[in-house]
Motif scaffolding. Structure first.
Motif, mmCIF file in Angstrom:
data_model
loop_
_atom_site.group_PDB
_atom_site.id
_atom_site.type_symbol
_atom_site.label_atom_id
_atom_site.label_comp_id
_atom_site.label_asym_id
_atom_site.label_seq_id
_atom_site.Cartn_x
_atom_site.Cartn_y
_atom_site.Cartn_z
ATOM 1 N N SER A 1 -7.809 3.125 -2.008
ATOM 2 C CA SER A 1 -8.700 3.826 -1.077
ATOM 3 C C SER A 1 -7.903 4.664 -0.081
ATOM 4 O O SER A 1 -8.295 5.784 0.267
ATOM 5 C CB SER A 1 -9.582 2.820 -0.344
ATOM 6 O OG SER A 1 -10.475 3.479 0.544
ATOM 7 N N LEU A 2 -6.776 4.127 0.376
ATOM 8 C CA LEU A 2 -5.909 4.883 1.285
ATOM 9 C C LEU A 2 -5.355 6.133 0.604
ATOM 10 O O LEU A 2 -5.034 7.128 1.271
ATOM 11 C CB LEU A 2 -4.754 4.006 1.772
ATOM 12 C CG LEU A 2 -5.125 2.864 2.729
ATOM 13 C CD1 LEU A 2 -3.898 2.003 3.027
ATOM 14 C CD2 LEU A 2 -5.708 3.422 4.026
ATOM 15 N N SER B 1 0.822 -1.214 0.000
ATOM 16 C CA SER B 1 0.000 0.000 0.000
ATOM 17 C C SER B 1 0.849 1.255 0.000
ATOM 18 O O SER B 1 0.550 2.236 -0.704
ATOM 19 C CB SER B 1 -0.938 0.005 1.211
ATOM 20 O OG SER B 1 -1.915 -1.008 1.105
ATOM 21 N N SER C 1 -8.729 -7.023 -4.181
ATOM 22 C CA SER C 1 -8.950 -6.476 -2.836
ATOM 23 C C SER C 1 -7.742 -5.705 -2.338
ATOM 24 O O SER C 1 -7.874 -4.608 -1.775
ATOM 25 C CB SER C 1 -9.290 -7.611 -1.859
ATOM 26 O OG SER C 1 -10.478 -8.258 -2.229
ATOM 27 N N GLU D 1 -7.128 7.854 -1.339
ATOM 28 C CA GLU D 1 -8.355 8.619 -1.600
ATOM 29 C C GLU D 1 -8.853 8.458 -3.025
ATOM 30 O O GLU D 1 -9.365 9.382 -3.645
ATOM 31 C CB GLU D 1 -8.144 10.103 -1.275
ATOM 32 C CG GLU D 1 -7.774 10.352 0.183
ATOM 33 C CD GLU D 1 -7.623 11.831 0.509
ATOM 34 O OE1 GLU D 1 -7.607 12.648 -0.437
ATOM 35 O OE2 GLU D 1 -7.527 12.164 1.700
ATOM 36 N N ASP E 1 -11.482 5.942 -4.853
ATOM 37 C CA ASP E 1 -12.479 4.900 -4.601
ATOM 38 C C ASP E 1 -12.999 4.238 -5.876
ATOM 39 O O ASP E 1 -13.684 3.224 -5.820
ATOM 40 C CB ASP E 1 -13.666 5.487 -3.809
ATOM 41 C CG ASP E 1 -13.248 5.958 -2.426
ATOM 42 O OD1 ASP E 1 -12.406 5.274 -1.804
ATOM 43 O OD2 ASP E 1 -13.745 7.010 -1.971
ATOM 44 N N ASP E 2 -12.695 4.832 -7.019
ATOM 45 C CA ASP E 2 -13.160 4.288 -8.302
ATOM 46 C C ASP E 2 -11.973 3.599 -8.983
ATOM 47 O O ASP E 2 -11.069 4.259 -9.509
ATOM 48 C CB ASP E 2 -13.705 5.405 -9.179
ATOM 49 C CG ASP E 2 -14.514 4.872 -10.365
ATOM 50 O OD1 ASP E 2 -14.552 3.634 -10.545
ATOM 51 O OD2 ASP E 2 -15.095 5.688 -11.098
ATOM 52 N N THR F 1 -7.455 -2.404 -4.414
ATOM 53 C CA THR F 1 -8.562 -1.499 -4.106
ATOM 54 C C THR F 1 -8.376 -0.847 -2.743
ATOM 55 O O THR F 1 -8.611 0.358 -2.566
ATOM 56 C CB THR F 1 -9.902 -2.254 -4.139
ATOM 57 O OG1 THR F 1 -10.095 -2.829 -5.443
ATOM 58 C CG2 THR F 1 -11.067 -1.322 -3.850
ATOM 59 N N ALA F 2 -7.917 -1.629 -1.775
ATOM 60 C CA ALA F 2 -7.676 -1.089 -0.431
ATOM 61 C C ALA F 2 -6.561 -0.052 -0.451
ATOM 62 O O ALA F 2 -6.645 0.997 0.192
ATOM 63 C CB ALA F 2 -7.337 -2.227 0.529
ATOM 64 N N LYS G 1 -10.199 8.473 -10.829
ATOM 65 C CA LYS G 1 -10.416 7.068 -11.187
ATOM 66 C C LYS G 1 -9.090 6.466 -11.612
ATOM 67 O O LYS G 1 -8.291 7.105 -12.302
ATOM 68 C CB LYS G 1 -11.438 6.927 -12.310
ATOM 69 C CG LYS G 1 -11.673 5.475 -12.724
ATOM 70 C CD LYS G 1 -12.928 5.297 -13.550
ATOM 71 C CE LYS G 1 -13.188 3.811 -13.813
ATOM 72 N NZ LYS G 1 -14.484 3.569 -14.449
#
Length: 403
Positions: free
Chosen positions: A171-172, A53, A164, A174, A176-177, A167-168, A73
């Motif tokens: 998300s960190l 990440s 997964s 910022e 989400d798409d 995507t995680a 995105k």
């Protein structure tokens, strides 16, 4: 106003984020690039999952800083090691003789999408070819008359744990798409034109730790494979042979010219005999270190022979009847930094081998081919609405207009 898109590519040693847009004459404009070295992956596993990440976030931040805008995105390429390819022969009836529509094509693709795999998700479904009543193979059936529509369809499924994890991480950062697509499919579209792909293409993308071997036809992938041979094998072998650190071995590898003949003895009657290079030189801390050409080249040749055995085994086990005349195309930084490597690989395989790169100037670095392929594939589609699976069929109409 130009519309920029952002992509993320996983190499075996580097994560690359590109932000770019379509330029004049289908060129690619790069607005931002972010690269972060990481442990990589092997055998379908991250070698350092805990830092994944952070590395993704660092590459994203770097690209955003250079492009001077935020990513809304992110399109992510899925390497062969985290995906599977299935080819299915699918057929639907049109009930009567009529013109094939876009809806018919989508219905055919959906008919073959019957995968009930709790561990994987379909990310791409593309045609290898279609057939109609006359059984002639074609790549664009829309507008043709027929009573049925058949097709050999390629389905690419990505592992859900890969989805997964990425995507995680996004998300960190910022974002989400996030949308996923096949890296190998994107490379084939970037590096080979329609005519070559319709016949059959074979691509080996050689990275630092592994190689993605892909056979494609039409607009789909027939076979994909991944094996753990990368350019670091040569670097490590040179490091062990000469007892030097990895960084010095990498510098030495980039000096290699396999066509050199240090034992060549020119004829005595030549007035100006050719200069024969017997040593490679690298500079380390302002000091010149020298290495015997014959010894160095022998180490490199032995490792390329090992690579050739991996390729032969993968092709033997692929189960696809590809035309024997299909050349093996090679890209990636793991092999392309050494002059003469492609030619020697061709000798080892007793098969035609060629180096491939995009025609666009300034964007022909072997290390960027997969990332540029992903960016190119997204830009070929309509990034405004719909998913990659549903949008990609619109590229077919662009292709038809070119023919």
């Amino acid at each position: 106003m130009k519309q920029s898109v952002a992509i993320l590519d996983f190499g075996t040693s580097k994560i690359t984020v590109l932000i770019g847009s379509r330029g004049i004459n289908d060129t690619i404009n790069l607005d931002g690039i972010g690269v972060c070295e990481y442990a990589g992956f092997a055998c379908g596993q991250w070698l350092d999952r805990e830092k994944l990440s952070h590395c993704i976030g660092q590459a994203i931040d770097s690209a955003c800083s250079r492009a001077r805008h935020k990513i809304d995105k992110l399109y992510v390429g899925v390497p062969n090691d985290f995906s599977k390819c299935y080819v299915a022969d699918v057929s639907i009836s049109l009930n009567k003789k009529r013109r094939v529509t876009e809806k018919d094509v989508q219905a055919l693709l959906d008919t073959g999408n019957t995968f009930d795999d709790p561990e994987r998700t379909v990310i791409n479904m593309q045609p290898i070819y279609y057939t109609l009543d006359n059984e002639h193979k074609l790549i664009e059936p829309v507008g043709m008359m027929s009573t049925k529509l058949n097709g050999s369809i390629s389905y690419i499924l990505a592992r859900n744990d890969f989805i997964s994890d990425v995507t995680a991480a996004a998300s960190l950062a910022e974002i989400d798409d996030v949308e996923f697509l096949s890296t190998s499919l994107a490379e084939l579209i970037l590096l080979f034109d329609d005519f070559k792909r319709d016949k059959c293409v074979m691509l080996a993308d050689v990275g630092a730790l592994g190689t993605a071997l892909t056979i494609g036809r039409g607009d789909g992938i027939c076979v994909q494979n991944y094996f753990p041979w990368g350019g670091m094998r040569i670097t490590d072998a040179l490091s062990q042979k000469f007892g030097i650190p990895t960084k010095q071995a990498e510098l030495l590898k980039r000096k290699v010219i396999l066509s050199l003949e240090p034992d060549f003895v020119p004829p005595a009657d030549e007035e100006l005999p050719p200069v024969v290079q017997t040593e490679y030189e690298i500079e380390v801390n302002n000091e010149i270190k020298r290495f015997d050409v014959a010894e160095t080249n022998l180490v490199v040749r032995l490792e390329i022979e090992s690579f050739a055995r991996y390729v032969q085994k993968a092709l033997k086990m692929c189960g696809y009847d590809y035309p024997e005349y299909t050349p093996l195309s090679v890209t990636g930084g793991g092999l392309m930094t050494m002059r003469g490597a492609v030619e020697y690989l061709s000798e080892c395989l007793a098969h035609e081998v060629e180096a491939v790169k995009p025609i666009q100037p300034m964007l022909d670095s072997p290390q960027l081919q997969s990332a540029l392929g992903i960016l190119n594939m997204v830009l070929l589609s309509n990034p405004i609405d719909g998913g990659m699976i549903n949008r990609f069929k619109r590229w077919f109409s662009k292709r038809k207009q070119k023919e």
